[in-house]
Design a protein around this motif. Sequence first.
Motif, PDB file in Angstrom:
ATOM      1  N   ASN A 377       0.717  -1.037   0.449  1.00  0.00           N
ATOM      2  CA  ASN A 377      -0.063  -0.692  -0.529  1.00  0.00           C
ATOM      3  C   ASN A 377       1.102   1.021  -0.032  1.00  0.00           C
ATOM      4  N   LEU A 378       1.759   1.379   0.858  1.00  0.00           N
ATOM      5  CA  LEU A 378       2.508   2.366   0.757  1.00  0.00           C
ATOM      6  C   LEU A 378       4.030   2.675  -0.638  1.00  0.00           C
ATOM      7  N   VAL A 379       4.064   1.690  -1.174  1.00  0.00           N
ATOM      8  CA  VAL A 379       4.349   1.861  -2.610  1.00  0.00           C
ATOM      9  C   VAL A 379       3.698   2.575  -3.420  1.00  0.00           C
ATOM     10  N   THR A 380       2.177   1.529  -3.804  1.00  0.00           N
ATOM     11  CA  THR A 380       1.288   2.174  -4.556  1.00  0.00           C
ATOM     12  C   THR A 380       0.749   3.835  -4.337  1.00  0.00           C
ATOM     13  N   ALA A 381       0.804   3.712  -3.073  1.00  0.00           N
ATOM     14  CA  ALA A 381       0.826   5.162  -2.695  1.00  0.00           C
ATOM     15  C   ALA A 381       1.576   6.945  -3.566  1.00  0.00           C
ATOM     16  N   VAL A 382       3.128   5.921  -3.038  1.00  0.00           N
ATOM     17  CA  VAL A 382       4.059   6.623  -3.707  1.00  0.00           C
ATOM     18  C   VAL A 382       4.042   6.520  -4.831  1.00  0.00           C
ATOM     19  N   GLN A 383       3.472   5.572  -5.537  1.00  0.00           N
ATOM     20  CA  GLN A 383       3.682   5.755  -7.492  1.00  0.00           C
ATOM     21  C   GLN A 383       2.171   6.143  -7.454  1.00  0.00           C
ATOM     22  N   SER A 384       0.959   6.657  -6.596  1.00  0.00           N
ATOM     23  CA  SER A 384      -0.050   7.832  -7.572  1.00  0.00           C
ATOM     24  C   SER A 384       0.338   8.609  -6.939  1.00  0.00           C
ATOM     25  N   LEU A 385       0.950   9.074  -6.697  1.00  0.00           N
ATOM     26  CA  LEU A 385       1.528  10.975  -6.358  1.00  0.00           C
ATOM     27  C   LEU A 385       2.272  11.341  -7.461  1.00  0.00           C
ATOM     28  N   ASN A 386       2.550  10.379  -8.348  1.00  0.00           N
ATOM     29  CA  ASN A 386       3.907  10.636  -9.495  1.00  0.00           C
ATOM     30  C   ASN A 386       4.970  11.205  -9.163  1.00  0.00           C
ATOM     31  N   LEU A 387       5.766   9.933  -7.540  1.00  0.00           N
ATOM     32  CA  LEU A 387       6.956  10.820  -7.343  1.00  0.00           C
ATOM     33  C   LEU A 387       7.467   9.127  -7.454  1.00  0.00           C
ATOM     34  N   GLU A 388       8.794   9.481  -7.966  1.00  0.00           N
ATOM     35  CA  GLU A 388       9.578   8.060  -8.289  1.00  0.00           C
ATOM     36  C   GLU A 388       9.741   7.355  -7.287  1.00  0.00           C
ATOM     37  N   HIS A 389       9.288   6.389  -6.929  1.00  0.00           N
ATOM     38  CA  HIS A 389       9.986   5.248  -5.955  1.00  0.00           C
ATOM     39  C   HIS A 389      10.882   4.923  -5.214  1.00  0.00           C
ATOM     40  N   GLY A 390      11.702   4.760  -4.609  1.00  0.00           N
ATOM     41  CA  GLY A 390      12.750   3.932  -4.571  1.00  0.00           C
ATOM     42  C   GLY A 390      12.686   2.582  -3.067  1.00  0.00           C
ATOM     43  N   LEU A 391      13.482   1.438  -3.625  1.00  0.00           N
ATOM     44  CA  LEU A 391      13.236   0.696  -2.439  1.00  0.00           C
ATOM     45  C   LEU A 391      14.235   0.847  -0.967  1.00  0.00           C
ATOM     46  N   CYS A 392      14.017   0.626  -0.255  1.00  0.00           N
ATOM     47  CA  CYS A 392      15.083   0.339   0.846  1.00  0.00           C
ATOM     48  C   CYS A 392      15.798  -0.673   0.803  1.00  0.00           C
ATOM     49  N   PHE A 393      17.284  -0.382   0.819  1.00  0.00           N
ATOM     50  CA  PHE A 393      18.180  -1.114   0.049  1.00  0.00           C
ATOM     51  C   PHE A 393      18.465  -2.070   1.699  1.00  0.00           C
ATOM     52  N   GLY A 394      18.450  -1.667   2.628  1.00  0.00           N
ATOM     53  CA  GLY A 394      18.569  -2.271   3.708  1.00  0.00           C
ATOM     54  C   GLY A 394      17.804  -3.282   3.553  1.00  0.00           C
ATOM     55  N   GLN A 395      16.382  -3.125   4.208  1.00  0.00           N
ATOM     56  CA  GLN A 395      15.428  -4.052   4.387  1.00  0.00           C
ATOM     57  C   GLN A 395      15.509  -4.979   3.005  1.00  0.00           C
ATOM     58  N   ALA A 396      15.386  -4.582   1.676  1.00  0.00           N
ATOM     59  CA  ALA A 396      15.767  -6.073   0.552  1.00  0.00           C
ATOM     60  C   ALA A 396      16.866  -6.913   0.709  1.00  0.00           C
ATOM     61  N   LEU A 397      17.717  -6.393   1.768  1.00  0.00           N
ATOM     62  CA  LEU A 397      18.666  -7.136   1.469  1.00  0.00           C
ATOM     63  C   LEU A 397      18.672  -7.694   2.743  1.00  0.00           C
ATOM     64  N   ASN A 398      18.260  -7.659   3.889  1.00  0.00           N
ATOM     65  CA  ASN A 398      17.749  -8.282   5.169  1.00  0.00           C
ATOM     66  C   ASN A 398      16.680  -9.580   4.927  1.00  0.00           C
ATOM     67  N   PHE A 399      16.325  -8.772   4.033  1.00  0.00           N
ATOM     68  CA  PHE A 399      15.050  -9.495   3.462  1.00  0.00           C
ATOM     69  C   PHE A 399      15.474 -11.018   2.721  1.00  0.00           C
ATOM     70  N   ALA A 400      16.365 -10.855   2.097  1.00  0.00           N
ATOM     71  CA  ALA A 400      17.066 -12.031   0.743  1.00  0.00           C
ATOM     72  C   ALA A 400      17.951 -13.040   1.914  1.00  0.00           C
ATOM     73  N   ILE A 401      18.738 -12.242   2.456  1.00  0.00           N
ATOM     74  CA  ILE A 401      19.375 -13.050   3.957  1.00  0.00           C
ATOM     75  C   ILE A 401      18.335 -13.782   4.225  1.00  0.00           C
ATOM     76  N   HIS A 402      17.687 -13.483   5.035  1.00  0.00           N
ATOM     77  CA  HIS A 402      16.344 -14.408   5.615  1.00  0.00           C
ATOM     78  C   HIS A 402      15.551 -15.630   4.814  1.00  0.00           C
ATOM     79  N   THR A 403      15.126 -15.090   3.588  1.00  0.00           N
ATOM     80  CA  THR A 403      14.955 -15.850   2.660  1.00  0.00           C
ATOM     81  C   THR A 403      15.842 -17.063   2.005  1.00  0.00           C
ATOM     82  N   ALA A 404      17.077 -17.015   2.398  1.00  0.00           N
ATOM     83  CA  ALA A 404      17.918 -17.640   1.804  1.00  0.00           C
ATOM     84  C   ALA A 404      18.224 -18.615   2.694  1.00  0.00           C
ATOM     85  N   LEU A 405      18.285 -18.765   3.987  1.00  0.00           N
ATOM     86  CA  LEU A 405      19.253 -19.454   5.185  1.00  0.00           C
ATOM     87  C   LEU A 405      17.133 -20.191   5.600  1.00  0.00           C
ATOM     88  N   LYS A 406      15.822 -19.275   5.361  1.00  0.00           N
ATOM     89  CA  LYS A 406      14.941 -20.875   5.665  1.00  0.00           C
ATOM     90  C   LYS A 406      15.022 -21.681   4.418  1.00  0.00           C
TER      91      LYS A 406
END
Length: 734
Positions: A377-406
Motif C-alpha cells: 500500500n505504501l509503494v502504490t501510494a507513492v507511485q499514485s502521487l507521480n513520484l519516483e519510488h525507491g526501495l529500501c536497500f537495507g530491508q531488501a538485503l535483509n529479506f534476501a538473507i532471511h529467505t535464503a537461510l530458511k
Amino acid sequence: MTLTSRVWKYMSRIAGSPGEAVCRVCGARFKRTGGTTSSMIKHLRQQHPKEFVASGITFKGKRNLSKRTHQVGNCVVVVSNGSDSGTTEHPQLWNVMTKNADGTTVTCSLCGITFLWNAGQSTSAICKHLKVNHPTEFSTLGISEEREDSGGGLCVMKTEREEEVNPAPKLVSLLSKGSRASQIKSPLVNLLASRASHNEAPAVESQSTRKPITIHKTKKLDSLLMNMVCSELLPFSLTENQSFQQFVKVLDSQYTLPKPEAFATTYLKESYECVKQEVKFSLKEAVTVAVSVDKWTPVNADLQASGTVSSGNTFFYLTLSAHFLTPLWELKSMVLSSPCVSNEAGVEEIAHCLKTEFEQWGIDSKINSVITDQTPNLVTAVQSLNLEHGLCFGQALNFAIHTALKSSEMVTAVANRVRDIVNYFESSTELANVLYDTQNGESQERLTVHDERYWPSTLSMFRSYLKRHESVCAALQGFQSESNICITPGELNVISTTVDTLEAFELAWEEMCSETYTPLSMMIPVVRQLQDYLSEMPDQAFDLTSELQHQLILLFPFIEENFQCGASTVLDPRFKYVPFADSGKAKVIESGLTAKLSNKFMSEQTSAAAERGPEKSPPPRKRRSLWNKFDSKVNDIIEASSPATTGAAIEMRRYEESMLLRRDEIAPFKWWKENRTVMPHLSDLAREFLCIPAISIPAARLISKEGHQVLAKRSCIPINHIEEVLFLQSNHKV
C-alpha cells in the motif's frame, strides 16, 4: 637639605636633577613640582602597600585612588576608593569588630579575619565584609548603606578562594596571626583547620550571598533539559524523580525543574515551533529533496491512540525525513513529521497523508525520490502521487538473507541442532561447569544463544560453537546419555561453510550501521561485490550459496537499468562506471545524464534569449555568390553545434577524464564542491542524485535486538507527543 618625610625611606633624589626622585623598590621616576611628595606617597600606597603600611605615613588631603588588590604574604590587601573628607565612622561596628593592641589592625569577632586599619580611615571595607559574609549580623547593626563605598582604606580579605584548590592552610595561618584570632574559637576557624588537615577545599559561596538566577540562564537550562529528554526519549516524569531533583539541586540550587505538565504543554510546544521554523527555513534553500519513509509500529501495538485512532484499531507511524545538499555541498537530513495511520488505511488514505505532509513543509514540488520499505500500500501510494519510488536497500538485503537461510534445509537443520545444544548447556548448571573446566585457558565465554528473528544471531551462534567445538564434545562425552547429540564432522563442515558465506554480508551491514548516511550510489557497488564474493566461493554446490545468489537476482534484477541507481553511481567520483557489469547499461545511463545536461543548457539559453528580446532577422543572402554553398554548410554546422549539445558533451567528457578517487580518499560531496566551477551544470545533477539515501529504516533496527529497543522507548512517549519528541530528537542540533 633635610628630608623629613617618611617616604624618603623608600625614595632617593637624583643627583643633578633636584626636581626628580626615584623609587628604591621598583625604580620608578617622579617629578617633584614645588617640592611636594604627594605623588611619591600615592605611588608607594598603590604599588607597594606593604612598605606603605610599614612607613606609618598618614595620607592627608583629597584621595582619588582606584581600587586595587595586592598580595601581601598570605593576605590580600585591597586599596579602596574614597576620600578622608568622606570617611564615615560607625560606632556599632565595634560590637562585632575588635581593635588590636598594635593600633593598625582590627579582627572580626565572628570569623576571626584580621584587617589592616588605622584610626580615621574609612570603615567601608569592614562594612562590606560584614554585609557579604555575615548578612544577618550586618542587618542587626542598623548601618546605613548610603556611604558604604565612599571611604578608602586597606583591608585584608580572605585568600583567593575561587582561584586556589585548597586555600584552607593559608587562611588558618592568617587567622593565627591576629592578636585575638587565636583566642576566638570561631566555627569557621575550626572548619578550615579540619579541612586543611584532610586537604579539602572550603565552600566557596553561601546560599544567602549568591546572585539570583537570571531569566537567560533559566531558559538555557530548560532548553538543555528538553534536548536531553527528547534525544534520549526519556519520560517527562523525570523532573519529578527525587534522585534527579537532588542531582540538579547540587549543580544549581536556584534552578527549579519544570513540572511534567508544563514540560509537555509549554516547553515542548515552544521548542517544537522554534525548531520547526528553522527546519522550514533550511528547506527553502534546497533545490531538490529526497524523502525517506520509516514505517514502524509501537512495541505494545494494542495501545489505543485516543483522539487519533478509534478504539480497537491497530496503527502504525510513518516517520518522514528530508535529505538534501545545500549550495555549499553540506548534507542535511531532517525528520519532518511522524503521522499516525490506521492499519486499515488504504492506498488513497496513505497517499493523502503523504501529500498533506509534503505540502505543509513546502517540498511537494522539490521531491526527486521517495524511499520506502516493501509494504504494497505504501509503494502504490507513492507511485499514485507521480513520484519516483525507491526501495529500501537495507530491508531488501535483509529479506534476501532471511529467505535464503530458511530455504536452505541443510543450514536450517544444523542451526536447530546447535541451538538445542546451546539451550541444553544453558539449562544445566553442571554441564556448563564441565564445559568451563574443559576449555583449559581458552576464552571461557558462554555459547551464544540463537535468536531466529535476526540472521546475524545465526552467524554469531555458529562462530561461537566453532570456537568451542572440541570443548563442547569433551563435556558431552562425560555424560553418556548425552554423547549422541554431538555435532558430526559433516554438520561441522556446514557450520564452517555458512560462516564463510555470510561474512561478506556481515561486512556490508557493519558498513551501513557505522555510516550516519548511506547514499544510493553505494547500492550497485555493494550488490556487485556480494555477487562476486558468492561466485568465488569454493563450494558452489552449497545450497545457501546458490540460494543467496538467486535472491540477489530476484531482488535486484534491473539494478543497473534503474536510472536513479545508475546515475547516483556514475556521479559518485569514487565509482563512476567501474561497478557496472554490463557496459551497455552504463552507456544508457551516460546518455540519460547527457540528455538532462542538454535540457539545462537549453533552458539557460532560452532564458537568456528572453532577457535579450527578439533577435534581428539576418540580412538576405545575395542571389549569386561563389560562397553560397560553403556558407550553407557552415550554418548547418553552427546550428548542430549549439551550446545545448556541445556544452553537455564537454562537461561529461571532463568528468569522465577526471582521476578516479580511492574509496576512502575523499568524500564525494567535498570533491564536487571543489570542482563545481569546472562542471557547473553536471554538479547540479550530482547534487540532485547524491542526496538520495539507500535506506529508509535504520540498519541496526533490522538485524539486532538492541535496535528494537528504540521502538520500546518510543512506545513510552505519550501518543499525543510522539511527533514533537521524534522531531526534536532528530533536529535538536539544527
